[in-house]
Structure formats: structure tokens, C-alpha cells
Write a protein that holds these residues in place. Structure first.
Motif, PDB file in Angstrom:
ATOM      1  N   GLY A 292      31.132 -23.602 107.862  1.00 15.39           N
ATOM      2  CA  GLY A 292      32.032 -24.751 107.769  1.00 15.39           C
ATOM      3  C   GLY A 292      33.479 -24.330 107.542  1.00 15.39           C
ATOM      4  N   LEU A 293      33.701 -23.393 106.636  1.00 10.58           N
ATOM      5  CA  LEU A 293      35.056 -22.907 106.366  1.00 10.58           C
ATOM      6  C   LEU A 293      35.636 -22.172 107.569  1.00 10.58           C
ATOM      7  CD1 LEU A 293      34.702 -21.683 102.669  1.00 10.58           C
ATOM      8  CD2 LEU A 293      36.251 -23.474 103.497  1.00 10.58           C
ATOM      9  N   ALA A 294      34.790 -21.467 108.297  1.00 10.10           N
ATOM     10  CA  ALA A 294      35.262 -20.776 109.497  1.00 10.10           C
ATOM     11  C   ALA A 294      35.827 -21.772 110.503  1.00 10.10           C
ATOM     12  CB  ALA A 294      34.121 -19.971 110.118  1.00 10.10           C
ATOM     13  N   LYS A 295      35.097 -22.869 110.728  1.00 10.46           N
ATOM     14  CA  LYS A 295      35.582 -23.898 111.660  1.00 10.46           C
ATOM     15  C   LYS A 295      36.885 -24.514 111.145  1.00 10.46           C
ATOM     16  CE  LYS A 295      35.685 -27.449 114.605  1.00 10.46           C
ATOM     17  NZ  LYS A 295      36.535 -28.432 113.930  1.00 10.46           N
ATOM     18  N   ALA A 296      36.970 -24.775 109.846  1.00  9.18           N
ATOM     19  CA  ALA A 296      38.184 -25.356 109.281  1.00  9.18           C
ATOM     20  C   ALA A 296      39.374 -24.416 109.470  1.00  9.18           C
ATOM     21  CB  ALA A 296      37.968 -25.660 107.800  1.00  9.18           C
ATOM     22  N   CYS A 297      39.189 -23.132 109.174  1.00  7.31           N
ATOM     23  CA  CYS A 297      40.273 -22.161 109.323  1.00  7.31           C
ATOM     24  C   CYS A 297      40.681 -22.021 110.785  1.00  7.31           C
ATOM     25  CB  CYS A 297      39.861 -20.808 108.756  1.00  7.31           C
ATOM     26  SG  CYS A 297      39.759 -20.790 106.951  1.00  7.31           S
ATOM     27  N   GLU A 298      39.710 -22.143 111.680  1.00  5.46           N
ATOM     28  CA  GLU A 298      40.020 -22.097 113.113  1.00  5.46           C
ATOM     29  C   GLU A 298      40.928 -23.257 113.484  1.00  5.46           C
ATOM     30  OE1 GLU A 298      37.004 -22.620 116.601  1.00  5.46           O
ATOM     31  OE2 GLU A 298      36.934 -20.520 116.013  1.00  5.46           O
ATOM     32  N   ASP A 299      40.606 -24.453 112.982  1.00  2.00           N
ATOM     33  CA  ASP A 299      41.457 -25.622 113.232  1.00  2.00           C
ATOM     34  C   ASP A 299      42.862 -25.418 112.669  1.00  2.00           C
ATOM     35  OD1 ASP A 299      39.390 -26.925 114.477  1.00  2.00           O
ATOM     36  OD2 ASP A 299      38.955 -28.299 112.834  1.00  2.00           O
ATOM     37  N   GLY A 301      44.418 -22.649 112.354  1.00  3.04           N
ATOM     38  CA  GLY A 301      45.114 -21.549 113.004  1.00  3.04           C
ATOM     39  C   GLY A 301      45.053 -20.228 112.274  1.00  3.04           C
ATOM     40  N   ASP A 302      44.275 -20.155 111.201  1.00  2.00           N
ATOM     41  CA  ASP A 302      44.133 -18.903 110.454  1.00  2.00           C
ATOM     42  C   ASP A 302      42.894 -18.171 110.972  1.00  2.00           C
ATOM     43  OD1 ASP A 302      43.997 -16.832 108.657  1.00  2.00           O
ATOM     44  OD2 ASP A 302      44.372 -18.060 106.879  1.00  2.00           O
ATOM     45  N   LEU A 303      43.044 -17.490 112.090  1.00  3.24           N
ATOM     46  CA  LEU A 303      41.892 -16.892 112.770  1.00  3.24           C
ATOM     47  C   LEU A 303      41.332 -15.691 112.020  1.00  3.24           C
ATOM     48  CD1 LEU A 303      42.914 -17.143 116.532  1.00  3.24           C
ATOM     49  CD2 LEU A 303      41.664 -18.775 115.116  1.00  3.24           C
ATOM     50  N   GLU A 304      42.192 -14.957 111.331  1.00  3.42           N
ATOM     51  CA  GLU A 304      41.697 -13.804 110.577  1.00  3.42           C
ATOM     52  C   GLU A 304      40.748 -14.257 109.465  1.00  3.42           C
ATOM     53  OE1 GLU A 304      43.304  -9.779 108.276  1.00  3.42           O
ATOM     54  OE2 GLU A 304      44.730 -11.309 108.946  1.00  3.42           O
ATOM     55  N   LYS A 305      41.142 -15.327 108.765  1.00  6.24           N
ATOM     56  CA  LYS A 305      40.287 -15.863 107.704  1.00  6.24           C
ATOM     57  C   LYS A 305      39.022 -16.482 108.303  1.00  6.24           C
ATOM     58  CE  LYS A 305      41.131 -17.901 103.184  1.00  6.24           C
ATOM     59  NZ  LYS A 305      42.109 -18.668 102.365  1.00  6.24           N
ATOM     60  N   ALA A 306      39.179 -17.165 109.445  1.00  7.13           N
ATOM     61  CA  ALA A 306      38.016 -17.752 110.124  1.00  7.13           C
ATOM     62  C   ALA A 306      37.011 -16.663 110.461  1.00  7.13           C
ATOM     63  CB  ALA A 306      38.454 -18.484 111.386  1.00  7.13           C
ATOM     64  N   PHE A 307      37.499 -15.538 110.987  1.00  6.90           N
ATOM     65  CA  PHE A 307      36.603 -14.440 111.344  1.00  6.90           C
ATOM     66  C   PHE A 307      35.871 -13.901 110.117  1.00  6.90           C
ATOM     67  CE2 PHE A 307      35.618  -9.963 112.165  1.00  6.90           C
ATOM     68  CZ  PHE A 307      34.855 -10.097 113.318  1.00  6.90           C
ATOM     69  N   GLN A 308      36.576 -13.799 108.993  1.00  8.81           N
ATOM     70  CA  GLN A 308      35.944 -13.317 107.761  1.00  8.81           C
ATOM     71  C   GLN A 308      34.799 -14.231 107.342  1.00  8.81           C
ATOM     72  OE1 GLN A 308      39.182 -13.058 104.957  1.00  8.81           O
ATOM     73  NE2 GLN A 308      40.044 -11.221 105.895  1.00  8.81           N
ATOM     74  N   TYR A 309      35.030 -15.549 107.447  1.00  3.85           N
ATOM     75  CA  TYR A 309      33.980 -16.509 107.070  1.00  3.85           C
ATOM     76  C   TYR A 309      32.814 -16.449 108.059  1.00  3.85           C
ATOM     77  CZ  TYR A 309      36.941 -18.773 103.529  1.00  3.85           C
ATOM     78  OH  TYR A 309      37.696 -19.050 102.417  1.00  3.85           O
ATOM     79  N   TRP A 570      37.236 -16.719 123.390  1.00  6.52           N
ATOM     80  CA  TRP A 570      36.845 -15.634 122.492  1.00  6.52           C
ATOM     81  C   TRP A 570      37.962 -14.621 122.300  1.00  6.52           C
ATOM     82  CZ3 TRP A 570      36.669 -10.388 123.509  1.00  6.52           C
ATOM     83  CH2 TRP A 570      36.857 -10.018 124.830  1.00  6.52           C
ATOM     84  N   LYS A 571      38.881 -14.547 123.271  1.00 10.89           N
ATOM     85  CA  LYS A 571      39.936 -13.543 123.212  1.00 10.89           C
ATOM     86  C   LYS A 571      40.888 -13.761 122.043  1.00 10.89           C
ATOM     87  CE  LYS A 571      39.893 -12.158 128.072  1.00 10.89           C
ATOM     88  NZ  LYS A 571      40.675 -12.025 129.313  1.00 10.89           N
ATOM     89  N   LYS A 572      40.908 -14.972 121.492  1.00  5.25           N
ATOM     90  CA  LYS A 572      41.732 -15.224 120.306  1.00  5.25           C
ATOM     91  C   LYS A 572      41.287 -14.347 119.141  1.00  5.25           C
ATOM     92  CE  LYS A 572      40.853 -19.623 120.005  1.00  5.25           C
ATOM     93  NZ  LYS A 572      40.883 -21.039 119.549  1.00  5.25           N
ATOM     94  N   TYR A 573      40.004 -13.972 119.151  1.00 11.23           N
ATOM     95  CA  TYR A 573      39.448 -13.177 118.054  1.00 11.23           C
ATOM     96  C   TYR A 573      39.390 -11.685 118.387  1.00 11.23           C
ATOM     97  CZ  TYR A 573      38.111 -17.457 115.643  1.00 11.23           C
ATOM     98  OH  TYR A 573      38.131 -18.656 114.983  1.00 11.23           O
ATOM     99  N   GLN A 574      39.891 -11.318 119.560  1.00 13.43           N
ATOM    100  CA  GLN A 574      39.825  -9.930 119.991  1.00 13.43           C
ATOM    101  C   GLN A 574      40.437  -8.949 118.976  1.00 13.43           C
ATOM    102  OE1 GLN A 574      41.182  -9.659 124.019  1.00 13.43           O
ATOM    103  NE2 GLN A 574      39.827  -7.958 124.538  1.00 13.43           N
ATOM    104  N   PRO A 575      41.545  -9.314 118.303  1.00  8.40           N
ATOM    105  CA  PRO A 575      42.140  -8.370 117.334  1.00  8.40           C
ATOM    106  C   PRO A 575      41.220  -8.004 116.175  1.00  8.40           C
ATOM    107  CG  PRO A 575      43.718 -10.100 117.913  1.00  8.40           C
ATOM    108  CD  PRO A 575      42.394 -10.511 118.480  1.00  8.40           C
TER     109      PRO A 575
END
Length: 587
Positions: A292-299, A301-309, A570-575
């Protein structure tokens, strides 16, 4: 252990009568106060300790209830009821192995103790030992045929075992015995939902809520039905209601995140963060909250935190499922090894009755199978039946070579499948089954359904792997999705198997490229419809207007027009992927 129970030193009968009355009428606060008083004045009176343990549990004081119940067992080691109570408390604390020992001791002391058999079933179900759980629930029912709770729990176990028809019978029996049993109505709703009886499922969820307005689980489950029907505002309202009733309801939080867009001031985001930091929530709850937090962080724009979740949620999910990729490596090996024997016994087309024609839509999950079913089922003579478990349920043992794939066995598989399919056909002759994992059984399906059409949907491998990794799937068969290495390995197994099927059954399989479909929608759709032998209809080009219920993870996307570019998300998460998916890119 020697019994040291000394009940001859007992409190006045009037006090005991009051204690029993408080407990039986649900006055647990009064019962707690009185039992505390009695145990202080009569510390060797075992019955008071047992009641104290029971009421402390009812009052939410699990650790204290455990101590009181253990004290009662020191005073009377032969008390089966106290061992049963202790087992339930240990279960609440997540100590399932200890709970099992306690409940087995209760049954040893009292073999005809129906409640203990049922409670042991719950422990075994939690441990994933479903056949043993089923046996214990059935034993409880044999001992006490009118035991509604055992019938309901048996239904849940049968559901997990894939025995949906038997599960429905058990839950209907529970409701017959106890018509106001809200939990059974909600559980029956879940069975009916999986059986595709969505209107009945909605009725049962609403009945559960009528009987128990504060029933958070039923509100959340009703939200799931409404979401599948595209009634998103109603779905959101029910998820919010579930969370209002039960603020730590992690599953409802995860569901709600999927159908809303977050902003920085979102209260739900703050609540999920609180739950994430709460050391007392279970690993399962934490898993849901992470997704749930990953989806929220994605919305946000905090993709690094989303990836961690996403990463933490996936690690927990894999751990809870106890998944190992070797089990799927062995499965694929068995399927390829067994196919030549199946092929030798392929059913002759001219000798078969042709009342129904299945269209099997297969591919990796998240590859576009839902969109393809939406397109095809836009035809008035086609019923979209969704993801059906019947091929796996009736054919897995044949496909793996665990049972002899002779002609009679193949005929039996065909007949069982068609009986189930007819129940979902709504009177149409053509029915789609879009269970993606049916790609495992293409050889069996081709041998037993010579009249069937098989559509294989292919999509960009990196997009598929990432989409699977970021998705929480309810079925336990998706264990490979919860580690990047596993999902890549599984995708390679899938590609290898599809090469095997193509080399042997190329004329039976229609390969549909998802990316081409989104870029050249009309031309690709026309080719698909021609292969299926259907009359052309302009509705095929507007699958978003097909208002059938969709229970898959794609139920939000298919309400939108077909759009390009989703396979590049998916390329948004490539880093953050350290090149893990780069090897899957097309040259």
C-alpha cells in the motif's frame, strides 16, 4: 504431572453464580473484576483462574490471559477446556506450533471435544496443512453435526484446497444451522465470487453487513466485488468504511490504495506509515502495508521510497509463502516429459460432442490477457468467464504425469471441465477462459479440446516481470513473483515451455503481441477475430465499454481505452534495479 487441584477451598456459591452469570452474559469487565478478587482470596481455586484467563482474552489482554490460563493448568493438568483455551490464546499471539501442542493435549484428554478439533483445524489451516485441517473440521462436525462454526471453517479450508463446490455446500449448511451467522454469509460471498456468481456474492456480503454493521471484513470484501464491476465510488466507500471500523485493517488499506490517487496531505498515507512503524503488527499485515505504501509513494513521485516498500513487501510475501523456485523448475520439467504420452492419446475431433467451444487465453500474468478477453467477450455470442481454475484442478496431475494420461482419463478431464464451463456460459456456445497459467497445460488442452482456440498473449518481458513484482497476488501459486531473480527465472521457464509448445503445436496456437495490439489496435484485433471465426463488430474496438465484472489485478486498466506505452513504465524504476531487467530487453 500430578494433579494438585484443591477446589474444596472454594469461594461462596453466590460469588461463583455471579461469576458464571457475568461470563455467560458477556459482562466481561465485571467477570474480570470478580475473578481477580476470587483468585486473590482463593489462589488455589482453579476454576476462577480458568475464567479469568477467558475473560482477559475477551477484554483484549492476551498476554495476561495466557498467564492466568497457565496457572489454571498448574492447578489442574487434566482440564481439557483450559488446554483448548490456551491453544486459542497462543494462536492469537502467532505461536502456532505451541498452539497445536496445546490443542492436541485437549483432544488427548477429551477425544470427543468437538470445539478443540475445530480449533485445531484453524491452527493447521494457518500452518498450511490444509488436508489435516479439513480432517479435523470434519471430525468436529461428526461429533457435533449442528456445529455451524465448524461447517463455516471447513468451507474456508475447502476453498483454499480449490474444492469450491464443496466449500459452497459447507457454508450454506452453516447458514442453515445459524441464519444470522454474519461470518458465514461473508465467507459464502467469497466462494460465490470465485465461482463467478457475482450477484449472489454481493447479496451475501450485504447480508453479512446487515447482520453485523461493524463487520469490517465484509465491507472490504463488498468493495472488491464492486471494484470488479467497475463501480469504483461504491468500492472506495466500502474500503473506507472497513478502515474506519478497523483502522489497522491492512488488507483494506492495500485495496483502497489501488483505486485512488494520493496527495501529500492524505490521511490514509499517514495512517499506513503509523502501522508500518508499529512493532506489534504481524508480518502479514506489514506485507499488505508495504504494498500500500509503495503505491502511495509512486503516486507522490517518490520512486526510490516506493521501490524500498515494494522490496520489503515482496521479501515478506515470499517468506510467508515459503516459496522456492526449484518447485517450479521441477513442474516445468515434468510437464515437458509427460506431454508425449498425452499426445499419443489425443482425442479424435469427430468422436466428440461439441456443445461448447472454449477459447483459452494464456500467457504470463500481467501480459494483457484481461484486455484480450474484454475484446473477445464484447461479442454477444461469447461469454467471458474470467480466470478459471478448472484446467489446473482437473488436469494438473495428468499434465505432470502423476496419473496415467490414457484416453479414458483425458475424456474424463474434458467432461469435468465442460460441465463446469457450461455452468458459467450464460447460454452461449463460446466461452473464454483467461487463466494465464493455463500456458502450462497447452499440450493437455490441445489433446482434449481439438475444437478449442488457444490465444497466447506475449508482452515485453521486462514489463511483465516488473508488473508481476509490484503486484500483490492473493493466490499462493504466484510465489515466483516476490523476488526479482525468481520472476526472471520463471519468465525464462515460461519462454522455454512456449518454444516447446510452438515446436509441437504451432498450428494450434495464435500468438498475439500485446505491444502491437496497442499500437495497431484495429488491424491486430481484426486478425484475432478472424482466427476465432467470429463476425466482426465495432464493439471489439471499445473493450472499455464491456461492463462485465473483472476480478483480476487489471480491473482498473481495462475500464480505460486501449493505450500505448504501458510496457515502458517499468523504466522509471530502472535506477534502483541494478540492471536486473536489462537482460530481458529486446535487442
Amino acid at each position: 504431572m500430578k494433579k494438585i487441584h484443591v477446589n474444596f477451598i472454594k469461594p461462596p456459591q453466590q460469588q461463583l453464580n455471579s461469576l458464571i452469570e457475568f461470563y455467560q452474559t458477556g459482562r466481561y469487565i465485571d467477570a474480570e473484576k470478580l475473578s481477580l478478587s476470587i483468585t486473590k482470596e482463593f489462589p488455589m481455586y482453579q476454576f476462577a483462574w480458568k475464567i479469568l484467563g477467558a475473560v482477559l482474552k475477551q477484554n483484549g489482554k492476551i498476554n495476561e490471559s495466557l498467564v492466568a490460563t497457565q496457572k489454571s493448568l498448574q492447578l489442574d493438568p487434566q482440564d481439557a477446556e483450559a488446554y483448548n483455551n490456551l491453544g486459542v490464546m497462543l494462536q492469537d499471539l502467532g505461536r502456532l506450533n505451541e498452539a497445536e501442542v496445546s490443542l492436541r493435549q485437549a483432544i488427548t484428554l477429551k477425544p470427543d471435544y468437538a470445539v478443540a478439533h475445530s480449533n485445531l483445524g484453524g491452527i493447521l489451516q494457518g500452518l498450511g496443512r490444509l488436508e489435516e485441517a479439513e480432517a479435523n473440521y470434519r471430525k468436529a462436525i461428526t461429533l457435533k453435526p449442528d456445529y455451524a462454526e465448524a461447517h463455516s471453517n471447513l468451507g474456508n479450508t475447502l476453498k483454499e484446497l480449490g474444492k469450491l463446490d464443496e466449500a459452497e455446500v459447507s457454508l450454506r449448511q452453516a447458514i442453515t444451522l445459524k441464519p444470522d451467522y454474519a461470518v458465514a454469509h461473508s465467507n459464502l460471498g467469497g466462494i460465490l465470487q470465485e465461482l463467478g456468481k457475482l450477484d449472489e456474492a454481493e447479496v451475501n456480503y450485504r447480508k453479512a453487513i446487515t447482520l453485523k454493521p461493524d463487520y469490517a471484513v465484509a465491507h472490504s470484501n463488498l468493495g472488491g466485488i464492486l471494484q470488479g464491476l467497475g463501480r469504483l465510488e461504491e468500492a472506495e466507500a466500502n474500503y473506507r468504511k472497513a478502515i474506519t471500523l478497523k483502522p489497522d485493517y491492512a488488507v483494506a488499506h492495500r485495496h483502497l490504495t489501488a483505486i485512488k490517487k494520493f496527495d501529500a496531505q492524505d490521511e490514509q498515507y499517514s495512517k499506513m506509515q503509523e502501522l508500518y512503524l508499529d512493532k506489534n503488527i504481524s508480518e502479514e499485515q506489514r506485507c499488505h502495508i508495504n504494498f500500500g505504501l509503495a503505491k502511495a509513494c509512486e503516486d507522490l513521485g517518490d520512486l526510490e521510497k516506493a521501490f524500498q516498500y515494494y522490496r520489503e513487501g515482496n521479501v515478506l510475501r515470499k517468506k510467508l509463502l515459503n516459496y522456492n523456485i526449484n518447485q517450479d523448475i521441477e513442474l516445468f520439467k515434468q510437464i515437458k516429459f509427460t506431454y508425449p504420452r498425452i499426445e499419443q492419446n489425443s482425442l479424435a475431433h469427430e468422436k466428440l460432442s461439441k456443445n461448447l467451444m472454449p477459447i483459452f487465453i494464456v500467457g504470463m500474468p500481467r501480459s494483457g490477457t484481461t484486455l484480450v478477453e474484454q475484446i473477445v467477450s464484447s461479442h454477444s455470442k461469447v461469454t467471458g468467464a474470467g480466470e478459471l481454475s478448472f484446467a489446473s484442478k482437473f488436469g494438473r496431475a495428468l499434465a505432470r504425469g502423476l496419473s496415467d494420461p490414457n484416453t479414458d482419463a483425458l475424456l474424463e478431464f474434458r467432461e469435468k471441465y465442460l460441465i463446469k464451463l457450461k455452468n458459467l456460459s450464460n447460454g452461449n456456445m463460446i466461452v473464454t477462459d483467461k487463466m494465464p497459467h493455463n500456458f502450462l497445460f497447452i499440450g493437455l488442452l490441445a489433446a482434449t479440446f481439438p475444437e478449442a482456440k488457444i490465444v497466447h498473449v506475449k508482452r515485453n518481458p521486462a514489463a511483465v516481470c516488473w508488473s508481476n513484482y509490484k503486484q500483490y497476488f492473493v493466490p499462493k501459486s504466484f510465489g515466483y513473483c516476490y523476488a526479482i531473480d525468481d520472476v526472471i527465472s520463471y519468465h525464462k521457464l515460461y519462454e522455454n515451455l512456449m518454444v516447446f509448445w510452438t515446436n509441437t503445436l504451432s498450428k494450434r496456437i495464435y500468438n498475439l503481441d500485446y505491444e502491437l495490439l496497442t499500437v495497431n489496435q484495429e488491424s491486430e484485433t481484426r486478425k484475432l477475430i478472424e482466427y476465432l471465426g467470429l463476425d466482426w463488430n465495432e464493439k471489439f474496438l471499445s473493450p472499455q465499454n464491456n461492463m462485465r465484472s473483472v476480478a483480476t489485478a487489471s480491473n482498473l486498466q481495462i475500464r480505460k481505452k486501449v493505450y500505448k506505452g504501458s510496457s515502458q513504465q517499468w523504466k522509471k524504476y530502472q535506477p534502483f534495479l541494478n540492471g536486473a531487467l536489462d537482460g530481458l530487453l529486446s535487442p
